[in-house]
Each structure stands twice: as structure tokens, then as C-alpha cells.
Write a protein that holds these residues in place. Structure first.
Motif, PDB file in Angstrom:
ATOM      1  N   LYS A  48      58.817  54.464  46.522  1.00  0.00           N
ATOM      2  CA  LYS A  48      57.950  53.876  45.501  1.00  0.00           C
ATOM      3  C   LYS A  48      56.499  54.012  45.920  1.00  0.00           C
ATOM      4  O   LYS A  48      56.193  54.253  47.075  1.00  0.00           O
ATOM      5  CB  LYS A  48      58.287  52.395  45.320  1.00  0.00           C
ATOM      6  CG  LYS A  48      59.675  52.176  44.803  1.00  0.00           C
ATOM      7  CD  LYS A  48      59.981  50.725  44.602  1.00  0.00           C
ATOM      8  CE  LYS A  48      61.389  50.698  44.072  1.00  0.00           C
ATOM      9  NZ  LYS A  48      62.006  49.587  43.775  1.00  0.00           N
ATOM     10  N   THR A  70      44.072  47.209  34.402  1.00  0.00           N
ATOM     11  CA  THR A  70      45.522  47.206  34.562  1.00  0.00           C
ATOM     12  C   THR A  70      45.864  47.449  36.027  1.00  0.00           C
ATOM     13  O   THR A  70      45.098  48.068  36.761  1.00  0.00           O
ATOM     14  CB  THR A  70      46.180  48.318  33.713  1.00  0.00           C
ATOM     15  OG1 THR A  70      45.721  49.579  34.195  1.00  0.00           O
ATOM     16  CG2 THR A  70      45.840  48.176  32.238  1.00  0.00           C
ATOM     17  N   LEU A  71      47.000  46.961  36.427  1.00  0.00           N
ATOM     18  CA  LEU A  71      47.463  47.191  37.793  1.00  0.00           C
ATOM     19  C   LEU A  71      48.202  48.520  37.897  1.00  0.00           C
ATOM     20  O   LEU A  71      48.361  49.073  38.972  1.00  0.00           O
ATOM     21  CB  LEU A  71      48.387  46.052  38.238  1.00  0.00           C
ATOM     22  CG  LEU A  71      47.743  44.659  38.303  1.00  0.00           C
ATOM     23  CD1 LEU A  71      48.795  43.608  38.613  1.00  0.00           C
ATOM     24  CD2 LEU A  71      46.634  44.638  39.326  1.00  0.00           C
ATOM     25  N   TRP A  72      48.663  49.030  36.784  1.00  0.00           N
ATOM     26  CA  TRP A  72      49.537  50.194  36.762  1.00  0.00           C
ATOM     27  C   TRP A  72      48.878  51.469  36.248  1.00  0.00           C
ATOM     28  O   TRP A  72      49.409  52.553  36.436  1.00  0.00           O
ATOM     29  CB  TRP A  72      50.751  49.897  35.890  1.00  0.00           C
ATOM     30  CG  TRP A  72      50.367  49.338  34.547  1.00  0.00           C
ATOM     31  CD1 TRP A  72      50.270  48.015  34.218  1.00  0.00           C
ATOM     32  CD2 TRP A  72      49.996  50.067  33.378  1.00  0.00           C
ATOM     33  NE1 TRP A  72      49.858  47.880  32.914  1.00  0.00           N
ATOM     34  CE2 TRP A  72      49.681  49.125  32.373  1.00  0.00           C
ATOM     35  CE3 TRP A  72      49.888  51.412  33.075  1.00  0.00           C
ATOM     36  CZ2 TRP A  72      49.276  49.487  31.103  1.00  0.00           C
ATOM     37  CZ3 TRP A  72      49.481  51.778  31.801  1.00  0.00           C
ATOM     38  CH2 TRP A  72      49.182  50.826  30.830  1.00  0.00           C
ATOM     39  N   VAL A  87      51.717  47.230  41.732  1.00  0.00           N
ATOM     40  CA  VAL A  87      52.903  47.586  40.962  1.00  0.00           C
ATOM     41  C   VAL A  87      53.538  48.783  41.655  1.00  0.00           C
ATOM     42  O   VAL A  87      52.944  49.851  41.738  1.00  0.00           O
ATOM     43  CB  VAL A  87      52.536  47.957  39.501  1.00  0.00           C
ATOM     44  CG1 VAL A  87      53.763  48.388  38.732  1.00  0.00           C
ATOM     45  CG2 VAL A  87      51.843  46.793  38.819  1.00  0.00           C
ATOM     46  N   GLN A  88      54.736  48.592  42.154  1.00  0.00           N
ATOM     47  CA  GLN A  88      55.412  49.667  42.881  1.00  0.00           C
ATOM     48  C   GLN A  88      56.296  50.456  41.919  1.00  0.00           C
ATOM     49  O   GLN A  88      57.339  49.997  41.500  1.00  0.00           O
ATOM     50  CB  GLN A  88      56.218  49.102  44.036  1.00  0.00           C
ATOM     51  CG  GLN A  88      55.338  48.450  45.078  1.00  0.00           C
ATOM     52  CD  GLN A  88      56.144  47.977  46.276  1.00  0.00           C
ATOM     53  OE1 GLN A  88      57.359  47.911  46.237  1.00  0.00           O
ATOM     54  NE2 GLN A  88      55.443  47.641  47.336  1.00  0.00           N
ATOM     55  N   MET A  89      55.827  51.655  41.596  1.00  0.00           N
ATOM     56  CA  MET A  89      56.570  52.531  40.682  1.00  0.00           C
ATOM     57  C   MET A  89      57.385  53.531  41.491  1.00  0.00           C
ATOM     58  O   MET A  89      56.956  53.958  42.556  1.00  0.00           O
ATOM     59  CB  MET A  89      55.590  53.288  39.787  1.00  0.00           C
ATOM     60  CG  MET A  89      54.835  52.403  38.857  1.00  0.00           C
ATOM     61  SD  MET A  89      53.801  53.431  37.811  1.00  0.00           S
ATOM     62  CE  MET A  89      52.349  52.423  37.779  1.00  0.00           C
TER      63      MET A  89
END
Length: 171
Positions: A120, A41-43, A125-127
Motif C-alpha cells: 500500500k 483531500t487526503l487521497w 490514506v493507504q491505497m
């Protein structure tokens, strides 16, 4: 006041502790995807770091409420209960409360600055990071009010704080 503060930290601690299951499930999912399906996963990694950070910081007040924090009892272990009580009161007044107030003030500033910037994570993936940084301010406030509760228990000779308290209990 003591009962309300204890109840708040007990309820927050129990609610936040549920994140341990979420945290474990995401790690298991991410490991399965990475090593079994060869589709990482990327996240997953960023999200587990953020959940763990939230979990860790939000349990400070709960930990203090249950006297489960790290203490150096080398000196107080050999003291009489009365002297130990006064040393603990002095410790709260001289060290804990000033530290907690500074921690709370700076944590709020830190979180609000992150929110204003829309901070972020870096990566695919920018959270958003600001929810975790704002949680630091909440956690610092919970720790501060629990410290006030523990100090009041010492001053008032209350020992009922040593027994676990269920949410909804009034003492």
C-alpha cells in the motif's frame, strides 16, 4: 493474428485514454478543495499519481501500434525503403523482443510480489499499490504482442498498419 493484436491494443488504448478525463477531474477537484475551500483531500495526490502511472504504462502497445513512439531515425532516414525495412526487422529481433520478454517476466514478478505483500501507499490514506504494479505486467505483455505484430507487418510487407484502425475493424 496481426489484426487481432492490433485490435486488442487499439481497444485498450481507447479505453485507457478515457482516464485522462478522470485524471483531470480529480486534479481540478483537489485544487478546488485545497485553494478555494481550504480543505485539501487526503487521497487526491496519491490517486492522481496512480492513475497517471496506469495511463502511461498501459498505452505502450497502443503507441507502438500507431508508430508514435520515440525513434532515432538519423540513420534510417537516409536508407532506401528496402534497407530500412531490414534494419527495422533486425532492431525488433535483436533489441525489442528480448527487452520486451525480460520486461514482461520481471514486471509480472514485481506485480505478484506486491500483491502477495498487500503493498500500500504511505500516507494518511493507504491505497493498494499492487493493481498498478500488476498493470505493468499486462502493459508489458501488450507491448510485446504489438511488437510481434509490427515485426510480422515488416516481414510480410504490410503497410496497412500505418492507417488508424477502429475497434471492430478486420484487415
Amino acid at each position: 493474428m496481426i489484426s487481432v493484436i492490433d485490435w486488442i491494443n487499439e481497444a485498450v488504448g481507447r479505453a485507457v485514454s478515457l482516464l485522462a478525463g478522470v485524471f483531470a477531474a480529480i486534479i481540478i477537484y483537489d485544487v478546488f478543495m485545497r485553494y478555494v475551500l481550504n480543505a485539501p483531500t487526503l487521497w487526491g495526490f496519491d490517486l492522481t499519481k496512480m492513475i497517471y502511472a496506469f495511463y502511461f504504462i498501459m498505452l505502450g502497445g497502443y503507441t507502438l501500434r500507431h508508430q508514435a513512439h520515440v525513434k532515432v531515425d538519423l540513420l534510417t532516414a537516409v536508407m532506401s525503403p528496402g534497407l530500412r525495412r531490414w534494419v527495422e526487422i533486425a532492431g525488433y529481433v535483436i533489441f525489442f523482443l528480448p527487452f520486451s520478454i525480460v520486461f514482461a517476466l520481471y514486471s509480472w514478478q514485481f506485480g505478484l510480489r506486491s500483491l502477495a505483500q498487500g503493498e500500500k501507499t504511505y500516507g494518511a490514506v493507504q491505497m493498494p499499490v499492487y493493481p498498478i504494479k500488476l498493470a505493468m505486467g499486462v502493459a508489458a505483455l501488450l507491448l510485446l504482442i504489438q511488437g510481434i505484430s509490427e515485426l510480422l507487418k515488416l516481414i510480410l510487407h504490410r503497410t496497412d498498419h500505418l492507417a488508424p484502425m477502429e475497434p471492430g475493424d478486420v484487415r
